[in-house]
Scaffold this motif. Structure first.
Motif, PDB file in Angstrom:
ATOM      1  N   ARG A 276     -50.828  39.719  53.657  1.00 46.72           N
ATOM      2  CA  ARG A 276     -50.361  38.487  53.005  1.00 46.72           C
ATOM      3  C   ARG A 276     -51.165  37.274  53.468  1.00 46.72           C
ATOM      4  O   ARG A 276     -51.527  36.422  52.651  1.00 46.72           O
ATOM      5  N   MET A 277     -51.407  37.217  54.783  1.00 47.39           N
ATOM      6  CA  MET A 277     -52.147  36.066  55.281  1.00 47.39           C
ATOM      7  C   MET A 277     -53.590  36.088  54.787  1.00 47.39           C
ATOM      8  O   MET A 277     -54.180  35.042  54.489  1.00 47.39           O
ATOM      9  N   THR A 278     -54.174  37.274  54.684  1.00 49.70           N
ATOM     10  CA  THR A 278     -55.537  37.372  54.166  1.00 49.70           C
ATOM     11  C   THR A 278     -55.589  36.889  52.718  1.00 49.70           C
ATOM     12  O   THR A 278     -56.549  36.212  52.312  1.00 49.70           O
ATOM     13  N   ALA A 279     -54.558  37.225  51.916  1.00 43.93           N
ATOM     14  CA  ALA A 279     -54.512  36.744  50.529  1.00 43.93           C
ATOM     15  C   ALA A 279     -54.514  35.215  50.490  1.00 43.93           C
ATOM     16  O   ALA A 279     -55.196  34.597  49.656  1.00 43.93           O
ATOM     17  N   VAL A 280     -53.762  34.611  51.402  1.00 40.94           N
ATOM     18  CA  VAL A 280     -53.735  33.150  51.472  1.00 40.94           C
ATOM     19  C   VAL A 280     -55.119  32.606  51.821  1.00 40.94           C
ATOM     20  O   VAL A 280     -55.636  31.686  51.169  1.00 40.94           O
ATOM     21  N   MET A 281     -55.740  33.189  52.842  1.00 43.53           N
ATOM     22  CA  MET A 281     -57.024  32.678  53.317  1.00 43.53           C
ATOM     23  C   MET A 281     -58.165  32.951  52.336  1.00 43.53           C
ATOM     24  O   MET A 281     -59.169  32.233  52.333  1.00 43.53           O
ATOM     25  N   GLN A 282     -58.003  33.987  51.509  1.00 43.17           N
ATOM     26  CA  GLN A 282     -59.054  34.300  50.527  1.00 43.17           C
ATOM     27  C   GLN A 282     -58.722  33.728  49.144  1.00 43.17           C
ATOM     28  O   GLN A 282     -59.388  34.047  48.163  1.00 43.17           O
ATOM     29  N   HIS A 283     -57.679  32.889  49.093  1.00 48.94           N
ATOM     30  CA  HIS A 283     -57.312  32.124  47.892  1.00 48.94           C
ATOM     31  C   HIS A 283     -56.987  33.029  46.697  1.00 48.94           C
ATOM     32  O   HIS A 283     -57.407  32.791  45.569  1.00 48.94           O
ATOM     33  N   VAL A 284     -56.248  34.101  46.988  1.00 46.76           N
ATOM     34  CA  VAL A 284     -55.758  34.974  45.920  1.00 46.76           C
ATOM     35  C   VAL A 284     -54.258  35.133  46.106  1.00 46.76           C
ATOM     36  O   VAL A 284     -53.719  34.909  47.194  1.00 46.76           O
ATOM     37  N   ASN A 285     -53.560  35.542  45.043  1.00 52.15           N
ATOM     38  CA  ASN A 285     -52.104  35.652  45.135  1.00 52.15           C
ATOM     39  C   ASN A 285     -51.648  37.059  45.471  1.00 52.15           C
ATOM     40  O   ASN A 285     -50.653  37.259  46.155  1.00 52.15           O
ATOM     41  N   SER A 286     -52.373  38.055  44.995  1.00 46.94           N
ATOM     42  CA  SER A 286     -51.978  39.448  45.212  1.00 46.94           C
ATOM     43  C   SER A 286     -52.730  40.039  46.394  1.00 46.94           C
ATOM     44  O   SER A 286     -53.930  39.818  46.560  1.00 46.94           O
ATOM     45  N   ASN A 287     -52.007  40.823  47.219  1.00 49.11           N
ATOM     46  CA  ASN A 287     -52.660  41.496  48.342  1.00 49.11           C
ATOM     47  C   ASN A 287     -53.768  42.435  47.880  1.00 49.11           C
ATOM     48  O   ASN A 287     -54.723  42.698  48.609  1.00 49.11           O
ATOM     49  N   TYR A 288     -53.631  42.946  46.648  1.00 47.29           N
ATOM     50  CA  TYR A 288     -54.618  43.903  46.143  1.00 47.29           C
ATOM     51  C   TYR A 288     -55.944  43.237  45.760  1.00 47.29           C
ATOM     52  O   TYR A 288     -56.901  43.919  45.410  1.00 47.29           O
ATOM     53  N   GLU A 289     -55.978  41.897  45.862  1.00 46.53           N
ATOM     54  CA  GLU A 289     -57.211  41.173  45.563  1.00 46.53           C
ATOM     55  C   GLU A 289     -58.007  40.845  46.820  1.00 46.53           C
ATOM     56  O   GLU A 289     -59.089  40.264  46.721  1.00 46.53           O
ATOM     57  N   ILE A 290     -57.488  41.191  48.011  1.00 40.00           N
ATOM     58  CA  ILE A 290     -58.219  40.871  49.240  1.00 40.00           C
ATOM     59  C   ILE A 290     -59.362  41.857  49.451  1.00 40.00           C
ATOM     60  O   ILE A 290     -59.453  42.891  48.784  1.00 40.00           O
ATOM     61  N   ASP A 291     -60.243  41.532  50.381  1.00 40.46           N
ATOM     62  CA  ASP A 291     -61.490  42.289  50.547  1.00 40.46           C
ATOM     63  C   ASP A 291     -61.279  43.785  50.778  1.00 40.46           C
ATOM     64  O   ASP A 291     -61.966  44.622  50.176  1.00 40.46           O
ATOM     65  N   ILE A 292     -60.320  44.145  51.638  1.00 42.03           N
ATOM     66  CA  ILE A 292     -60.114  45.563  51.941  1.00 42.03           C
ATOM     67  C   ILE A 292     -59.751  46.343  50.688  1.00 42.03           C
ATOM     68  O   ILE A 292     -60.349  47.379  50.376  1.00 42.03           O
ATOM     69  N   PHE A 293     -58.790  45.838  49.931  1.00 40.99           N
ATOM     70  CA  PHE A 293     -58.335  46.568  48.744  1.00 40.99           C
ATOM     71  C   PHE A 293     -59.377  46.550  47.638  1.00 40.99           C
ATOM     72  O   PHE A 293     -59.536  47.535  46.915  1.00 40.99           O
ATOM     73  N   GLN A 294     -60.085  45.450  47.492  1.00 41.59           N
ATOM     74  CA  GLN A 294     -61.107  45.406  46.452  1.00 41.59           C
ATOM     75  C   GLN A 294     -62.207  46.435  46.722  1.00 41.59           C
ATOM     76  O   GLN A 294     -62.708  47.085  45.801  1.00 41.59           O
TER      77      GLN A 294
END
Length: 874
Positions: free
Chosen positions: A242-260
């Protein structure tokens, strides 16, 4: 833009600057905690510390804890992939205070890490906080000391239907440590629907909780009373994704670097172009949970943790099939996962080959299971009434075969059949209730024996010692004294008794004083104290009594021999089978040793013999057993292996048997390997998919086993009238004779059957011009039945034959139809009609079919039904 790995590391470094000790993530399999299916929160590994049962060398800790929520009480499985923040596996960043700092520091630490430009630098106006409605202290700290405006602080009361049942009140269970909490929410902005916490729209995606601080300040008793804890503590959790989503300016956790990265890898493997496909999310999520569970020792199985793992793998594979997978693919994601997880991926990288092998085997097995499930579904669809498939059948497909409801629905839709979804849900609810009833979540933490201080353990060097009684418990209740006949737990200030741990059973013996004799039947740990469990066989025993503690030495020696042999066995297994061998459990008692380990297939007899030879060779070498203490990192550099399910502190005990075996172990061992005497395997077998178990004996027990085996050989030799050297040859001769006699007997049966067939051919009836033979035969085996039917078909040229026979209470049915009549009379259908009458089923080709049954008294009815059916068909 900060990566997930960078955020993980910055959190740990921040709290390290605040005096916290960085503690590694514990296993996903909770250590010594039967109340949890999986580690599902950062505080799990510190539960005994919060309960006062364990003391650590630090009062402040910080972790990056891997967690799973996919079974038992905490189960997010069905939501995973379809929401923005549900996962089976996630990382919980945590900071903890064990009676050190409290609300003021905890709140300020969190705010500094989130908003300071040196750390995450989040805009303060984007953050909102919640507090428990009556927690004025936390409210004032946020408002007056931190400076959060009142319109950004929300009080949340008992919103879950009972006192202290609130989103902002945390409890370990129905009893035990609990307290209010305060949460921090991040505002993703008006482009996302949702309202503030406590509002009707709070479940939206605009305001997302990123931080939760639990203030453990009460102990709730079974009657609901709230006692203040003498040393309030803090448990903080920050969801890394969740915090990574905030820091990477996305709303869904699935949009962060690891999941992408993982989603793109899945898409590449399966040639999928739509990266928003929900099935890609499912697979990307599930590879994390599955890989880390296998790395931590869980293997797919039909029960417990292994069953949950199997469900996750099969759900991932099913979604891979939806995406177009034609062959095993899931296991191919493991290398990418190990790389993208950074430092947290080291455990996956170390066990990559083992993880991939386990995943591939399960994926291939599921492909076969799907085929069996489809066959079962076809049978069920042939029997549906009112165009509705029973909910029980749909649930059986789901529960037994891992058959998703949507797949069953797809097949039914092709036949214009609907599913009784209410029945399915009822069966699902019943299963959940059974699972809940069989779990151990209703633990009363106040019934756990708790004693201040700790017992000094002297058992590594002593088996007898004087001590003082410092605690007595009957039925979990502290008492001042016990009397003759009482079952109790005795706590001593120091003891030579070993308390059960690391697979080694607790010592037995006696505790005596001039006034009483206490028989010790077991020894267990209760936090930092040793509990001597047993019965007072005479006199009285009271707090403060000075006693003599005497361990049963003969039993202790047998246990230590088995324990040291287990270390040699572990090393020998790895030498012969490979480095993938890792301990998955053990039991060391006075009678034998049991060792569970990772191994995908049965051990060849030659390998078992080699392992046994190596262990005995090391015993004969009489290696001096060296035992010492050192730092955990120094022990790892030395090559020491850690044992499954054990906790290790900063200073560890290392047991060395030359260069052959080096392990971390708190158990008691022989002084030199020669003391073990002899090692002998008793059994080898599977306990779960990918897990094998060996049992063995040592010393006198091993010699007794060899004597027993020798006696059996002597008896066999006497029966065969041969010496032991020629036993095998003699048995082979007897087997050859038996096979020859069996063949001659079968030939005789077939000749008799042919003769009987000639007589039966003469008695054939005419039904509408067709030759028909329907008979009950006595004691004719299945092979002879087939011979008779084939001969009769040749003799008749055209006709139908139906036989029934009974042997030892079991019914055998056979139907034969000549080729010219199969269009009218199908042998498989006819034998099915007969089988139904005798409580059985069967089938076969249109010209030959067989069935079995368990109701021989109904054979006449079966034959009558056969005749009626034939009359209708011809």
């Amino acid at each position: 833009m900060k990566t997930t790995s960078e955020i993980r590391q910055s959190f740990l470094e921040f709290f390290q600057t605040k005096g916290h000790t960085i503690v590694p993530s514990s296993s996903l399999v909770p250590e010594n905690d039967p109340t949890l299916l999986f580690t599902n929160a950062g505080m799990n590994q510190f539960k005994d510390v919060f309960l006062g049962l364990e003391k650590r060398p630090y009062t402040r800790a910080t972790t990056a804890q891997r967690c799973v929520r996919a079974g038992g009480k905490h189960n997010d499985l069905e939501n995973v992939g379809y929401t923005a923040r549900h996962h089976t596996f996630f990382e919980m960043m945590g900071n903890f205070s064990f009676g050190d700092y409290f609300k003021q520091d905890a709140i300020k630490f969190g705010w500094e890490y989130l908003t300071s430009p040196q750390w995450l630098g989040l805009p303060k106006e984007k953050l909102y906080v919640t507090v428990y409605e009556t927690d004025d202290e936390a409210y004032e700290i946020w408002n007056k000391e931190v400076g959060v405006p009142t319109d950004h602080i929300i009080r949340i009361g008992d919103n879950k239907g009972a006192p202290y049942a609130s989103d902002n009140f945390w409890a370990m269970g129905d009893t035990g440590p609990c307290g209010p909490c305060t949460e921090i929410f991040y505002d993703h902005g008006p482009d996302h629907w949702g309202g503030l916490p406590g509002s009707p729209e709070e479940d939206g995606d605009r305001y997302i909780e990123v931080w939760n601080i639990v203030f453990m300040q009460f102990n709730r008793l079974a009657d609901g009373t709230m006692e203040k804890l003498p040393k309030p503590s803090v448990d903080t959790g920050m969801g890394l994704e969740r915090m990574t989503a905030v820091m990477q300016h996305v709303n869904s956790n699935y949009e962060i670097d690891i999941f992408q990265t993982l989603i793109k890898e899945v898409a590449s493997l399966l040639n999928v172009s739509d990266l928003d496909n929900k099935s890609l999310r499912v697979v990307a999520d599930h590879i994390r949970a599955c890989s880390y569970l296998i790395a931590d020792g869980v293997m797919p199985s039909n029960e417990g943790r292994g069953y949950v793992l199997r469900r996750i793998i099969r759900r991932a594979v099913r979604h891979g099939n939806i995406l177009g997978a034609k062959e095993a693919f899931f296991y191919k994601l493991v290398p990418t996962l190990a790389k993208v997880m950074g430092q947290a991926g080291e455990v996956v990288a170390q066990k990559q080959a083992h993880i991939q092998k386990a995943l591939k085997a399960e994926e291939e097995q599921f492909a076969r299971t799907l085929e069996r499930g489809l066959n079962l579904l076809e049978e069920a669809l042939a029997k549906v009434e009112n165009n509705t498939l029973s909910g029980d059948v749909a649930f059986k497909l789901y529960d037994t075969y891992g058959f998703p409801l949507d797949l069953t629905a797809d097949v039914c839709r092709e036949r214009n059949i609907v599913i009784d979804e209410k029945g399915f849900e009822a069966a699902m609810t019943a299963q959940r209730e059974r699972a809940k009833a069989s779990s151990n979540f209703g633990v009363d933490y106040n019934n756990v024996i708790k004693v201040e201080g700790q017992t000094k353990f002297l058992g590594y060097e002593q088996t007898a010692y004087n001590a003082k009684v410092v605690g007595l418990f009957c039925n979990g209740i502290a008492v001042e004294k016990i009397e003759s006949g009482d079952n109790a737990v005795v706590i001593l200030d120091q003891t030579p008794f070993y308390a059960e741990s690391g697979g080694q059973v607790g010592d037995r013996g006696e505790i005596s004083s001039p006034l009483g004799l206490f028989q010790v039947n077991d020894t267990q740990k209760y936090g930092q104290v040793w509990g001597h469990i047993g019965q007072l066989n005479g006199g009285v025993l009271a707090i403060g009594d000075v006693v003599s503690a005497l361990v049963n030495v003969e039993r202790r020696q047998a246990i230590t021999s088995n324990h040291s042999a287990t270390h040699l066995l572990h090393a020998a297994l790895r030498e012969v089978l490979g480095d993938h061998v890792a301990q998955k459990g053990s039991l060391v008692s006075e009678d034998s040793l049991r060792f569970d380990f990772s191994q995908p297939e049965a051990i060849a007899k030659a390998d078992l013999e080699e392992i046994e030879r190596i262990v005995n060779a090391k015993i004969r070498e009489n290696i001096q057993v060296q035992i010492g203490t050192m730092g955990i990192e120094q022990a790892k550099e030395k090559g020491a292996m850690a044992l499954f399910g054990e906790k290790y502190g900063d200073v560890v005990r290392v047991v060395e048997m030359g260069a052959f075996s080096i392990e971390l172990c708190g158990g008691i061992h022989v002084r030199q390997t020669g003391d073990i005497g002899l090692f002998k395997f008793v059994s080898e077998g599977a306990v779960a998919a990918g897990i094998r178990r060996v049992e063995a004996v040592t010393g006198e027990k091993a010699i007794a086993l060899l004597h027993s085996q020798q006696q059996v050989l002597n008896q066999i030799a006497d029966l065969l009238k041969a010496d032991q050297a020629s036993i095998v040859e003699k048995i082979q001769q007897l087997q050859d004779k038996a096979k020859k006699a069996e063949k001659e007997l079968q030939n005789l049966k077939e000749k008799q059957a042919a003769q009987a067939g000639g007589e039966l051919a003469k008695s054939a009836k005419q039904i509408n011009g067709v030759n028909v033979i329907i008979e009950k035969l006595d004691n004719v085996d299945s092979k002879a039945l087939r011979t008779m039917v084939d001969d009769l078909k040749n003799q008749l040229g055209s006709g139908v034959i139906a036989f029934a026979t009974e042997i030892e209470g079991k019914v055998s049915l056979i139907v034969g139809v000549t080729k010219d009549l199969t269009a009218k009379v199908n042998a498989g259908e006819l034998v099915g009609v007969m089988a139904a009458a005798v409580g059985g089923k069967g089938g076969g080709r249109p010209d030959m079919a067989m069935a079995g049954g368990s109701e021989p008294q109904n054979i006449p009815q079966a034959l009558s039904l056969a005749q009626e059916w034939i009359v209708q068909k011809i």
